[in-house]
Design a protein around this motif. Sequence first.
Motif, short mmCIF file in Angstrom:
data_model
loop_
_atom_site.label_atom_id
_atom_site.label_comp_id
_atom_site.label_asym_id
_atom_site.label_seq_id
_atom_site.Cartn_x
_atom_site.Cartn_y
_atom_site.Cartn_z
N ALA A 1 0.80 -1.19 -0.29
CA ALA A 1 0.03 0.14 0.06
C ALA A 1 0.87 1.30 0.09
CB ALA A 1 -0.89 0.01 1.26
N ALA A 2 1.90 1.37 0.84
CA ALA A 2 2.80 2.45 1.03
C ALA A 2 3.58 2.55 -0.72
CB ALA A 2 3.90 2.51 2.03
N THR A 3 3.72 1.48 -1.06
CA THR A 3 4.57 1.56 -2.15
C THR A 3 3.66 2.18 -3.18
OG1 THR A 3 6.01 -0.20 -1.77
CG2 THR A 3 5.87 0.01 -4.05
N ARG A 4 2.22 1.64 -3.32
CA ARG A 4 1.40 2.29 -4.36
C ARG A 4 1.25 3.84 -4.56
NH1 ARG A 4 -1.24 -2.54 -2.95
NH2 ARG A 4 -2.88 -1.31 -1.74
N GLY A 5 1.34 4.04 -2.79
CA GLY A 5 1.00 5.53 -2.71
C GLY A 5 2.21 6.20 -3.23
#
Length: 197
Positions: free
Chosen positions: A22-26
């Motif tokens: 999720a952090a990577t996508r953001g």
Amino acid sequence: MKVVIVFNHPYQKSYCNAILEAATRGLQVGNHEIDLIHLDNDGFNPVMTADDLKAFRDKKPVDPQVIDYKSRIEQADYLIFIFPIWWELMPAMTKGFIDKVIFPGVAYDYTNANNTRMKPLWTKLKGITLITTMNTPSLLYSLIFGNAIKKAMILGTFWKIGFKNRKWISLNQVKMASHEKRTKWLNSIEDKFSKLK
């Protein structure tokens, strides 16, 4: 911005891995450059040896992984830690990272002859965020265990060194949380890092 993520969880299907994704996508939405330090996949040795302690005294790390991590974090604008809380504290690899990488001559130096005042050496860093998971209720973790991670890392490490922008995202009772709540947490993390400035 260049963002270094320090990740520690050995199980690929863990909720921490979902947080990492999720952090990577953001961060990708925000067009940030991501450099992942995956302590488990790197086989990072968290043990402080006699040579490491001599290196601490001399302010010259000898562990090749520490030297590599140093050069990568020196280029970072932002630092993110993602790890579970086990028995109220961080896993061994995260603790070893703090011991061996948050190191004089690497992450900080002293500003006086008595070695009592510190200044950060990672001068590009605009901020640090910890994201943790645990099954302990937040109130219990605060009242009984004194927010041990906050004291150890937010205050005892990064405040003491001199980093001003420090945040902690604590996800509690993860094992008991519904699928909907877990999804909401992930969406919130993705959104937060898509807006990172």
